[in-house]
Design a protein around this motif. Structure first.
Motif, PDB file in Angstrom:
ATOM      1  N   TYR A  29       0.856  -1.178   0.000  1.00 45.77           N
ATOM      2  CA  TYR A  29       0.000   0.000   0.000  1.00 45.77           C
ATOM      3  C   TYR A  29       0.894   1.230   0.000  1.00 45.77           C
ATOM      4  CZ  TYR A  29       1.078   0.048   5.020  1.00 45.77           C
ATOM      5  OH  TYR A  29       1.731   0.070   6.235  1.00 45.77           O
ATOM      6  N   LEU A  30       0.312   2.390  -0.261  1.00 43.11           N
ATOM      7  CA  LEU A  30       1.032   3.658  -0.192  1.00 43.11           C
ATOM      8  C   LEU A  30       0.799   4.266   1.186  1.00 43.11           C
ATOM      9  CD1 LEU A  30       0.174   5.227  -3.679  1.00 43.11           C
ATOM     10  CD2 LEU A  30       2.121   3.789  -3.066  1.00 43.11           C
ATOM     11  N   PRO A  31       1.833   4.458   1.973  1.00 38.79           N
ATOM     12  CA  PRO A  31       1.643   4.962   3.331  1.00 38.79           C
ATOM     13  C   PRO A  31       1.400   6.470   3.366  1.00 38.79           C
ATOM     14  CG  PRO A  31       3.978   4.620   2.905  1.00 38.79           C
ATOM     15  CD  PRO A  31       3.242   4.101   1.702  1.00 38.79           C
ATOM     16  N   THR A  32       0.668   6.893   4.375  1.00 35.64           N
ATOM     17  CA  THR A  32       0.395   8.305   4.580  1.00 35.64           C
ATOM     18  C   THR A  32       1.671   9.102   4.757  1.00 35.64           C
ATOM     19  OG1 THR A  32      -1.715   7.780   5.606  1.00 35.64           O
ATOM     20  CG2 THR A  32      -0.816   9.954   6.055  1.00 35.64           C
ATOM     21  N   ASP A  33       2.648   8.551   5.468  1.00 34.10           N
ATOM     22  CA  ASP A  33       3.885   9.269   5.776  1.00 34.10           C
ATOM     23  C   ASP A  33       5.001   8.909   4.809  1.00 34.10           C
ATOM     24  OD1 ASP A  33       4.016   6.675   6.686  1.00 34.10           O
ATOM     25  OD2 ASP A  33       4.862   7.168   8.653  1.00 34.10           O
ATOM     26  N   GLY A  34       4.643   8.444   3.606  1.00 39.26           N
ATOM     27  CA  GLY A  34       5.644   8.118   2.604  1.00 39.26           C
ATOM     28  C   GLY A  34       6.223   9.363   1.947  1.00 39.26           C
TER      29      GLY A  34
ATOM     30  N   SER B 131     -13.462  -1.025  11.523  1.00 40.85           N
ATOM     31  CA  SER B 131     -14.304   0.113  11.160  1.00 40.85           C
ATOM     32  C   SER B 131     -15.223  -0.192   9.989  1.00 40.85           C
ATOM     33  CB  SER B 131     -13.426   1.320  10.802  1.00 40.85           C
ATOM     34  OG  SER B 131     -12.712   1.080   9.592  1.00 40.85           O
ATOM     35  N   GLY B 132     -14.838  -1.186   9.173  1.00 38.54           N
ATOM     36  CA  GLY B 132     -15.607  -1.500   7.971  1.00 38.54           C
ATOM     37  C   GLY B 132     -15.316  -0.557   6.820  1.00 38.54           C
ATOM     38  N   PHE B 133     -14.214   0.181   6.889  1.00 40.72           N
ATOM     39  CA  PHE B 133     -13.858   1.142   5.840  1.00 40.72           C
ATOM     40  C   PHE B 133     -12.424   0.926   5.375  1.00 40.72           C
ATOM     41  CE2 PHE B 133     -17.288   3.451   7.972  1.00 40.72           C
ATOM     42  CZ  PHE B 133     -18.002   3.965   6.889  1.00 40.72           C
TER      43      PHE B 133
ATOM     44  N   THR C 276      -3.405   5.276  10.284  1.00 37.87           N
ATOM     45  CA  THR C 276      -3.148   6.705  10.464  1.00 37.87           C
ATOM     46  C   THR C 276      -4.149   7.290  11.454  1.00 37.87           C
ATOM     47  OG1 THR C 276      -2.298   6.845   8.208  1.00 37.87           O
ATOM     48  CG2 THR C 276      -2.962   8.919   9.269  1.00 37.87           C
ATOM     49  N   PRO C 277      -3.679   7.978  12.491  1.00 36.24           N
ATOM     50  CA  PRO C 277      -4.606   8.518  13.509  1.00 36.24           C
ATOM     51  C   PRO C 277      -5.564   9.542  12.904  1.00 36.24           C
ATOM     52  CG  PRO C 277      -2.327   8.553  14.288  1.00 36.24           C
ATOM     53  CD  PRO C 277      -2.269   8.233  12.827  1.00 36.24           C
ATOM     54  N   GLY C 278      -6.705   9.706  13.608  1.00 37.20           N
ATOM     55  CA  GLY C 278      -7.655  10.748  13.255  1.00 37.20           C
ATOM     56  C   GLY C 278      -8.558  10.422  12.081  1.00 37.20           C
ATOM     57  N   PHE C 279      -8.702   9.135  11.760  1.00 30.82           N
ATOM     58  CA  PHE C 279      -9.524   8.772  10.602  1.00 30.82           C
ATOM     59  C   PHE C 279     -10.995   9.092  10.827  1.00 30.82           C
ATOM     60  CE2 PHE C 279     -12.432   5.517   8.849  1.00 30.82           C
ATOM     61  CZ  PHE C 279     -12.304   5.832   7.504  1.00 30.82           C
ATOM     62  N   SER C 280     -11.612   9.652   9.790  1.00 24.99           N
ATOM     63  CA  SER C 280     -13.061   9.826   9.722  1.00 24.99           C
ATOM     64  C   SER C 280     -13.511   9.451   8.321  1.00 24.99           C
ATOM     65  CB  SER C 280     -13.459  11.271  10.016  1.00 24.99           C
ATOM     66  OG  SER C 280     -14.827  11.488   9.654  1.00 24.99           O
ATOM     67  N   PRO C 281     -14.561   8.649   8.171  1.00 27.97           N
ATOM     68  CA  PRO C 281     -14.977   8.249   6.813  1.00 27.97           C
ATOM     69  C   PRO C 281     -15.493   9.415   5.979  1.00 27.97           C
ATOM     70  CG  PRO C 281     -16.569   7.497   8.446  1.00 27.97           C
ATOM     71  CD  PRO C 281     -15.385   8.017   9.211  1.00 27.97           C
ATOM     72  N   THR C 282     -15.749  10.568   6.588  1.00 25.34           N
ATOM     73  CA  THR C 282     -16.214  11.729   5.841  1.00 25.34           C
ATOM     74  C   THR C 282     -15.096  12.729   5.559  1.00 25.34           C
ATOM     75  OG1 THR C 282     -16.858  12.898   7.854  1.00 25.34           O
ATOM     76  CG2 THR C 282     -18.533  11.519   6.798  1.00 25.34           C
ATOM     77  N   SER C 283     -13.872  12.398   5.920  1.00 24.33           N
ATOM     78  CA  SER C 283     -12.745  13.297   5.669  1.00 24.33           C
ATOM     79  C   SER C 283     -12.096  12.983   4.329  1.00 24.33           C
ATOM     80  CB  SER C 283     -11.703  13.163   6.786  1.00 24.33           C
ATOM     81  OG  SER C 283     -10.523  13.875   6.445  1.00 24.33           O
TER      82      SER C 283
ATOM     83  N   ASP D 101     -13.981  10.794  -0.120  1.00 27.50           N
ATOM     84  CA  ASP D 101     -13.664  10.313   1.217  1.00 27.50           C
ATOM     85  C   ASP D 101     -13.851   8.802   1.247  1.00 27.50           C
ATOM     86  OD1 ASP D 101     -16.430   9.859   1.383  1.00 27.50           O
ATOM     87  OD2 ASP D 101     -16.799  11.738   2.439  1.00 27.50           O
ATOM     88  N   SER D 102     -13.768   8.216   2.438  1.00 28.05           N
ATOM     89  CA  SER D 102     -13.820   6.759   2.525  1.00 28.05           C
ATOM     90  C   SER D 102     -15.203   6.199   2.208  1.00 28.05           C
ATOM     91  CB  SER D 102     -13.353   6.277   3.903  1.00 28.05           C
ATOM     92  OG  SER D 102     -13.134   4.889   3.899  1.00 28.05           O
ATOM     93  N   TRP D 103     -16.253   6.985   2.421  1.00 26.51           N
ATOM     94  CA  TRP D 103     -17.575   6.523   2.015  1.00 26.51           C
ATOM     95  C   TRP D 103     -17.594   6.259   0.505  1.00 26.51           C
ATOM     96  CZ3 TRP D 103     -21.405   4.596   4.665  1.00 26.51           C
ATOM     97  CH2 TRP D 103     -21.591   4.951   6.011  1.00 26.51           C
ATOM     98  N   GLU D 104     -16.897   7.069  -0.245  1.00 29.26           N
ATOM     99  CA  GLU D 104     -16.885   6.905  -1.699  1.00 29.26           C
ATOM    100  C   GLU D 104     -15.844   5.893  -2.165  1.00 29.26           C
ATOM    101  OE1 GLU D 104     -17.588  10.988  -3.728  1.00 29.26           O
ATOM    102  OE2 GLU D 104     -16.854  11.421  -1.710  1.00 29.26           O
ATOM    103  N   TYR D 105     -14.729   5.802  -1.440  1.00 30.54           N
ATOM    104  CA  TYR D 105     -13.635   4.937  -1.898  1.00 30.54           C
ATOM    105  C   TYR D 105     -13.706   3.515  -1.370  1.00 30.54           C
ATOM    106  CZ  TYR D 105     -11.032   8.383  -4.543  1.00 30.54           C
ATOM    107  OH  TYR D 105     -10.644   9.280  -5.518  1.00 30.54           O
ATOM    108  N   THR D 106     -14.316   3.288  -0.230  1.00 34.31           N
ATOM    109  CA  THR D 106     -14.390   1.907   0.259  1.00 34.31           C
ATOM    110  C   THR D 106     -15.041   0.976  -0.764  1.00 34.31           C
ATOM    111  OG1 THR D 106     -14.345   2.551   2.596  1.00 34.31           O
ATOM    112  CG2 THR D 106     -15.360   0.424   2.068  1.00 34.31           C
ATOM    113  N   PRO D 107     -16.096   1.393  -1.464  1.00 37.30           N
ATOM    114  CA  PRO D 107     -16.672   0.484  -2.470  1.00 37.30           C
ATOM    115  C   PRO D 107     -15.868   0.402  -3.766  1.00 37.30           C
ATOM    116  CG  PRO D 107     -18.304   2.098  -1.658  1.00 37.30           C
ATOM    117  CD  PRO D 107     -16.958   2.576  -1.248  1.00 37.30           C
ATOM    118  N   MET D 108     -14.747   1.131  -3.888  1.00 35.48           N
ATOM    119  CA  MET D 108     -14.046   1.182  -5.168  1.00 35.48           C
ATOM    120  C   MET D 108     -13.077   0.015  -5.336  1.00 35.48           C
ATOM    121  SD  MET D 108     -12.297   4.449  -7.097  1.00 35.48           S
ATOM    122  CE  MET D 108     -10.607   3.888  -7.046  1.00 35.48           C
ATOM    123  N   VAL D 109     -13.671  -1.180  -5.350  1.00 29.05           N
ATOM    124  CA  VAL D 109     -12.935  -2.403  -5.655  1.00 29.05           C
ATOM    125  C   VAL D 109     -13.726  -3.086  -6.778  1.00 29.05           C
ATOM    126  CG1 VAL D 109     -11.852  -4.475  -4.722  1.00 29.05           C
ATOM    127  CG2 VAL D 109     -12.315  -2.537  -3.211  1.00 29.05           C
ATOM    128  N   PRO D 110     -13.818  -2.475  -7.939  1.00 27.62           N
ATOM    129  CA  PRO D 110     -14.786  -2.915  -8.948  1.00 27.62           C
ATOM    130  C   PRO D 110     -14.526  -4.301  -9.503  1.00 27.62           C
ATOM    131  CG  PRO D 110     -13.280  -1.299  -9.879  1.00 27.62           C
ATOM    132  CD  PRO D 110     -13.024  -1.316  -8.407  1.00 27.62           C
TER     133      PRO D 110
END
Length: 794
Positions: A492-497, A552-554, A565-572, A580-589
């Protein structure tokens, strides 16, 4: 009295070609079907080019041909990105020769020409009323408040205008060369005798990137001008280079891409002490009409002359306009519909029209074109033209597939152009403007585009070379895949990469984009018999699992040390891209069965989709069907035994976002991607899985549709009982046999056939709801592919 002008041989040939295309389509053998509503005979007549000229869709209403080099269209003071025309404006600043439909940044708008009366003022704008304006495919007309009527039409590489001035000795045509949308520099304007002018403009810097291009023009008139010259203007602007140094996890404004990190250096630019606008003045006291023809080229002024002379050597404006209309009828007629309301038919064919404007021819009539290496190249043998302008992050989702379905020859030429781009620079185009790369957006979308073209029937390109380049780009560090080493080490690509060059950001979203690209590489490799690469990339495509948090299911961002990564919110939007994660979690077409299993089963995924689709416009951080990350989501009910919810949701989206009005398209059209979604949905299907011809089913919007396939066969789609309030499938048949699956038959787009739907206003939850009725999912090698039986939520 003017003598009738006989159409020149080149125009007559174009007319004959267009007529032959229409006749070929009309004569195509149709499967035996029950009589349905009469099919549309002239699709171009139904197109409303003003749809998408409001509400930030940024389309344009001017004259063009399918995938043409020229888009001669009005610009207004608001100058929406790419399209240049805002329906709410009341003045026109010029009629520029190049446009793009709805990109996220300023682009094109080159060589605006404006007719005025009186003193020459290159800063002029002229009022107009929509009551005095009309547009249709290949044609635009407006009566301006200064008394000048402007009529425009186009061939593939040239434009033609008819200006009718009032009686005056000061009838002007202004050439606002310094007014390109991306800024303009090194502008040149040269009168050649008293009937011809030529010049050039350098522009680019899309979204502040390093790319640049030069466009050349040559215009001739049917009468001499009295005077012609230049006006010095302020030095041409060069927008500041992108690369802000922003952290890769920083969110961005939706529909407004932001470049991150450093960018490759731009080519050196010639500079002049002052830029030039131009003008010519006519005396129209005795004869008010002035006709003009202009050729474009991205190679040279000489080639602009060649393009104009080759495509429109005569002066018959009406014949050129009729040829353009017939070309559009032939192209749009590849999909013919019957029945439905007039408004729905107009929205459908306008969407199809917008989806077939890009990419654009960049090669000249002699085959020359400017490469990404700044050298002049020639179109490959066996191909008609080279193409440019790829909004990659957008169009891989459904526009590329539609292009291949409707015009496989153009799609194959486009694919070959991408292969040649790779040969010239060692990388495929990502988001390119003409012959320059901008690196806008994320992922490696050329992989999906090339695999999509091939899967949907556009196989006439060097697919072996394409696959070799795709594999190399996906396994060796390069500007299109910064952070590739993280995929190898972490999955995966890390946040702090640390990503350095070329706009790598939103690491959680970008990981998912690379996964889809890897699956597309796998799919093309499988089609070409390369089992080793098929398995390798199918396995790596499952890296999305490394960002899915079962707690979290996301899908969540993750640091290099493996922690979330700390501070996760599915609407951020932090660590994502225009979503955000609401839109990207289903993006495994390509593996929605795997996503469902990771979430704990189909009911969990159904619950996520139910919540996600409480808004179609991004409310509460949920789906925004006016932007690309959400486009797959309504179709995902098909994969969990709830196809009736896909049917209802897709119809709701069609009702709420699309309409026969200037504001009847939500969000940037993104070079036809949003419009292509509507075309597929109205046919009752959608290309959910990148790199395959898999089609998830919804329900047809029209009672009857006939699609001419790349194979020469025909697909017929009948929707008995189709109506706006009747989206629900009660039953279906494929070539007369019961069809109880939520996906199209595998032969539907290959050998053709007839797909019959019975539709109703009431849902039928049991249709296509069984464990084996879902569209296919593709886990990595060694994982079970079949769906397991699970309780279904109703």
């Amino acid at each position: 009295m003017e003598r009738p002008v006989r159409p020149h041989l080149a125009v007559r040939r174009l007319l004959a070609l267009c007529a032959a295309s229409v006749l070929t389509l009309a004569a195509a053998p149709l499967p035996t079907v029950s009589a349905g509503p009469e099919l549309v005979s002239s699709p171009a007549e139904l197109v409303n080019p003003f749809i998408g000229t409001a509400n930030s869709a940024n389309d344009f209403p001017g004259a063009d041909l399918p995938f043409g080099m020229v888009q001669w269209s009005p610009d207004t003071p608001s100058r929406p990105h790419g399209g240049g025309y805002a329906y709410g404006d009341s003045t026109i600043t010029g009629f520029s020769l190049t446009h793009l439909s709805g990109p996220g940044c300023r682009a094109a708008g080159d060589i605006p020409v404006l007719p005025t009366v009186g003193a020459v003022d290159t800063g002029a704008a002229v009022g107009f009323s929509h009551a005095d304006e009309s547009a249709s495919p290949g044609s635009y007309k407006v009566a301006l408040d200064n008394g000048v009527t402007t009529e425009l039409t186009a061939t593939q590489r040239s434009g033609m205008a008819r200006f009718t001035f009032p009686a005056t000795d000061r009838a002007n045509l202004l050439f606002k060369l310094a007014d390109s949308q991306g800024g303009a520099w090194d502008t040149r304007f040269t009168p050649v005798g008293d009937r011809e002018v030529s010049g050039q403009v350098t522009s680019g810097r899309f979204c502040g990137a390093s790319n640049q291009y030069t466009v050349y023009f040559d215009m001739v008139f049917d009468r001499p001008f009295e005077t012609g010259g230049t006006r010095a203007v302020a030095p041409g602007t060069q927008p500041a280079r992108g690369g802000t140094g922003d952290r890769p996890d920083a969110p961005e404004t939706q529909h407004r891409p932001t470049l991150h990190g450093t960018l490759p250096p731009s080519r050196p630019l010639p500079r002049r002490s002052a830029e030039q606008d131009g003008y010519v003045t006519f005396d129209t006291t005795q004869s008010q009409e002035v006709r003009a023809k202009v050729g474009l080229s991205y190679v040279s002024t000489a080639n602009a002359v060649l393009n104009r002379a080759a495509e429109n050597p005569g002066w018959d404006f009406g014949e050129v306009r009729r040829a353009a209309r017939q070309a559009w009828d032939a192209e749009l007629g590849r999909i013919r519909i019957g029945g439905g309301t007039p408004a729905r038919r107009t929205v459908f064919y306008t969407a199809l029209y917008h989806a077939l404007l890009h990419p654009n021819v960049i090669s000249d009539s002699n085959g020359q074109y400017p490469g990404f290496d700044a050298a002049v190249h020639t179109v490959d043998p066996g191909h008609r033209a080279a193409y440019a302008n790829y909004s990659g992050w957008d169009i891989y989702r459904s526009q590329a597939q539609l292009e291949a379905l409707v015009d496989p020859e153009t799609a194959a030429d486009t694919a070959q152009s991408m292969v040649d781009d790779y040969r010239q620079t060692g990388q495929f185009p990502k988001w390119s403007e003409n012959n320059g790369e901008s690196y806008v957006m994320v992922g490696d979308p050329a992989d999906e585009i090339l695999a999509d073209y091939h899967a949907f029937g556009a196989t006439g390109f060097d697919s072996t070379a394409a696959l070799a380049g795709m594999v190399a780009e996906a396994t060796t560090a390069n500007n299109n895949r910064p952070g590739l080493d993280y995929l190898d080490r972490l999955g995966y690509l890390p946040t702090d990469g640390s990503y350095g060059c070329c706009n790598s950001y939103g690491p959680a979203a970008t990981t998912l984009e690379y996964d889809s690209a890897d699956f597309a590489v796998s799919s093309l490799a499988g089609s070409l018999g390369d089992t080793a690469h098929q398995q390798f990339f199918a396995r790596r495509a499952q890296d999305w699992q490394n960002l899915f948090n079962p707690a979290s299911g996301f899908v969540q961002p993750r640091d290099a040390d493996g922690g979330w990564t700390p501070g996760f919110s599915p609407t951020s939007g932090r660590n994502f891209v225009e979503g955000d994660s609401w839109e990207y979690t289903p993006m495994v077409p390509f593996n929605l069965h795997g996503l469902s299993a990771a979430m704990g089963g189909d009911p969990a995924l159904a619950s996520l989709l139910d919540t996600d689709l409480t808004s179609f416009t991004g409310g509460g951080g949920h789906t925004d069907l006016g932007n690309e990350p959400s486009l797959d989501i309504p179709w995902e009910y098909d994969y969990i035994g709830l196809p009736y919810r896909t049917q209802r949701t897709v119809r709701d989206v069609q009702d709420q976002i699309w309409a026969d009005s200037p504001s009847g398209l939500a969000g940037n059209d993104d070079l036809g991607e949003m419009s292509s979604w509507y075309v597929w949905s109205a046919l009752g299907m959608y290309p959910q899985t990148p790199g395959t011809a898999d089609l998830a089913l919804g329900s047809p919007l029209f009672p009857h549709a006939v699609v001419a396939l790349p194979s020469g066969d025909t697909l017929v789609i009948n929707g008995r009982g189709a109506a706006d309030n009747a989206p629900y499938v009660q039953s279906a048949k494929w070539n007369g046999a019961d069809w109880n699956n939520a996906y199209a038959p595998t032969d539907a787009l290959r050998g053709g056939g007839t797909l019959d739907f019975e539709l109703s206003t009431a849902p039928h939850p049991d249709w296509a709801s069984g464990p084996t009725s879902a569209p296919p999912s593709y886990p990595g090698p060694g994982s079970p592919r079949s769906r397991s039986a699970q309780p279904r939520r109703r």
